[in-house]
Design a protein around this motif. Structure first.
Motif, PDB file in Angstrom:
ATOM      1  N   UNK A 218     -21.415  19.466  -9.586  1.00 41.27           N
ATOM      2  CA  UNK A 218     -22.242  20.252  -8.765  1.00 41.27           C
ATOM      3  C   UNK A 218     -21.773  21.878  -9.050  1.00 41.27           C
ATOM      4  N   UNK A 219     -20.439  22.081  -9.284  1.00 39.88           N
ATOM      5  CA  UNK A 219     -19.985  23.517  -9.802  1.00 39.88           C
ATOM      6  C   UNK A 219     -20.503  24.142 -11.116  1.00 39.88           C
ATOM      7  N   UNK A 220     -20.719  23.145 -12.134  1.00 38.84           N
ATOM      8  CA  UNK A 220     -21.101  23.247 -13.321  1.00 38.84           C
ATOM      9  C   UNK A 220     -22.778  23.173 -13.471  1.00 38.84           C
ATOM     10  N   UNK A 344     -27.026  21.439 -17.949  1.00 40.51           N
ATOM     11  CA  UNK A 344     -28.151  21.649 -18.791  1.00 40.51           C
ATOM     12  C   UNK A 344     -29.418  21.746 -17.867  1.00 40.51           C
ATOM     13  N   UNK A 345     -29.099  21.119 -16.501  1.00 36.49           N
ATOM     14  CA  UNK A 345     -29.989  21.073 -15.561  1.00 36.49           C
ATOM     15  C   UNK A 345     -29.921  22.416 -15.098  1.00 36.49           C
ATOM     16  N   UNK A 346     -28.707  23.003 -14.923  1.00 35.63           N
ATOM     17  CA  UNK A 346     -28.497  24.092 -14.189  1.00 35.63           C
ATOM     18  C   UNK A 346     -29.189  25.258 -15.195  1.00 35.63           C
ATOM     19  N   UNK A 375     -21.796  32.854  -8.037  1.00 38.15           N
ATOM     20  CA  UNK A 375     -21.028  32.594  -6.385  1.00 38.15           C
ATOM     21  C   UNK A 375     -21.430  31.135  -5.949  1.00 38.15           C
ATOM     22  N   UNK A 376     -22.447  30.525  -6.357  1.00 41.09           N
ATOM     23  CA  UNK A 376     -22.738  29.324  -5.894  1.00 41.09           C
ATOM     24  C   UNK A 376     -21.650  28.405  -6.497  1.00 41.09           C
ATOM     25  N   UNK A 377     -21.106  28.510  -7.698  1.00 44.11           N
ATOM     26  CA  UNK A 377     -20.169  27.243  -8.276  1.00 44.11           C
ATOM     27  C   UNK A 377     -18.903  27.645  -7.533  1.00 44.11           C
TER      28      UNK A 377
END
Length: 419
Positions: A218-220, A344-346, A375-377
């Motif tokens: 999730x973070x990456x 990759x999705x990010x 910030x979201x990570x």
């Protein structure tokens, strides 16, 4: 660490595997810039360029864990070589047909992304059988990451040079031929041909049944979105500055910054839990994205891009160790491939969001997307800190505790993008 890297590289096949993997990943590392340049050469807008980049990234994201699981089940050559050929053919079709007909262009880019061989996950799964000791394996993670930053610094320049000397289409073709040759060097090596995964517990979720792994993914995903936005915003910024080559300098500066950060990080060993250290590094990474929205002159912007990359390499290096600690037994390639997928999705989402943000706003708005991603990570890691804790030890072959290195020194590192 320099002595540790040298010792690791002297191990038989280590240099070949590392070099082959890096060259094999050139198409993925340069895809965002290469696709944007090619689309712009066809007189299309940033929105379409961002959409095609997103399709490539999503295809890559879907394919990596599926191919990674197949590698764990069937071995590396039987999966990686056919997928590398199909990926190169997909990008060759895209370079040949261009944007007309558009559905074929989308399909070709999707195939190129979907069948990208999981070389990253495969390499990190190979290190234990090639290197043996845990110290050498951690040194390999570090050197892997340092070498990736060299690739990410040089790759955009190679694409720009090929586009300037020949054409953006030629750049796509040459980069993907090099990628195929790199994959071939890996899968024909004895370690790759002889590697077999550990016995795995049958479970339809595979590596995703690890809660700690899900937190890292999730973070990456968010960090990937920041980098995807930067790739598109850099081209728009360069165009506004009147020199398209500036985009390559910005992306190369990002890689050089990560290289410097990785080398500095790798000068010492780190005690304590890497899970906690990951939160600290991502905090610094998020802060360093903020100045990009100032969009100053080219020289200052290049320096800010380098600053934005400084903590990327340490974040990735630390993530490699955390993924290794939390991956279920027999799911090594798949777990590392999921990290590539989340990244990759990010990156695809970041590219897709940055395109319209630039077209309907400004290049500063594109860089603002990267700030939001950083910030979201950080928020993901802070909100789930109770889930990302040191894993319990479990005993594997030879009575060596696996996934329990709490309090042990972790060799420093040095790492690369897109995971």
């Amino acid at each position: 660490m320099a002595a540790g890297y040298a010792e690791m590289l002297r191990t038989r096949y280590a240099a070949r595997l590392l070099t082959g993997t890096l060259v094999g990943r050139l198409p993925t590392a340069t895809a965002s810039l290469a696709i944007v340049l090619f689309v712009k050469s066809q007189d299309a807008g940033y929105a379409l360029a961002g959409a095609l980049t997103a399709v490539y990234g999503i295809g890559n994201a879907v394919g990596q864990p599926l191919l990674g699981r197949a590698v764990d089940l069937y071995g590396q050559p039987r999966v990686m070589l056919p997928s590398a050929v199909l990926s190169a053919l997909g990008m060759a079709v895209f370079a040949w047909v261009g944007l007309d007909p558009l559905p074929l262009a989308y399909a070709a880019v999707a195939i190129a992304g979907l069948f990208t061989p999981p070389l990253e996950g495969g390499l990190r799964a190979l290190w234990p059988s090639v290197l043996g000791s845990e110290e050498r394996i951690h040194a390999a993670y570090a050197l892997d990451a340092v070498a990736q930053e060299v690739m990410y610094a040089v790759g955009p320049l190679i694409v720009m040079l090929l586009a300037a000397q020949w054409s953006p289409a030629a750049g796509l073709l040459v980069i993907n031929v090099l990628g195929l040759l790199g994959a071939l060097a890996v899968v024909t090596s004895p370690p790759s041909r002889g590697w077999r995964s550990e016995p795995r517990e049958a479970h339809w979720l595979g590596a995703l049944r690890s809660r700690g792994l899900l937190v890292v993914l999730g973070a990456f995903f968010c960090i990937g979105s920041a980098l995807g936005a930067i790739a598109v915003a850099a081209v728009a910024y360069a165009e506004n500055q009147g020199d398209k080559n500036i985009s390559a300098w910005l992306l190369s500066a990002l890689g050089v910054g990560a290289l410097i950060g990785g080398v500095v990080y790798g000068h010492r060993q780190w005690a304590g839990e890497p899970e906690r250290r990951l939160r600290l590094i991502v905090t610094a990474l998020a802060v360093c994205y903020v100045p990009l929205v100032l969009v100053p002159g080219a020289i200052a912007m290049t320096l800010l891009a380098a600053l934005a990359g400084v903590f990327l390499a340490p974040a990735l290096a630390c993530a490699f160790v955390v993924v290794d600690r939390h991956a279920p037994r027999g799911c090594a390639t798949e777990a590392f491939s999921w990290l590539v997928t989340s990244f990759g999705v990010g990156a695809s989402i970041g590219s897709a969001v940055a395109g319209p943000a630039i077209e309907w706003g400004s290049d500063a708005m594109g860089f603002a997307v990267s700030v939001a991603g950083g910030a979201a990570a950080l928020l993901v890691l802070l909100a789930t800190r109770h889930l990302l804790t040191a894993p319990k030890a479990r005993v594997v072959a030879g009575n060596v505790p696996e996934n329990d290195r709490t309090g042990a020194a972790e060799p420093g590192f040095s790492a690369g993008h897109q995971a």
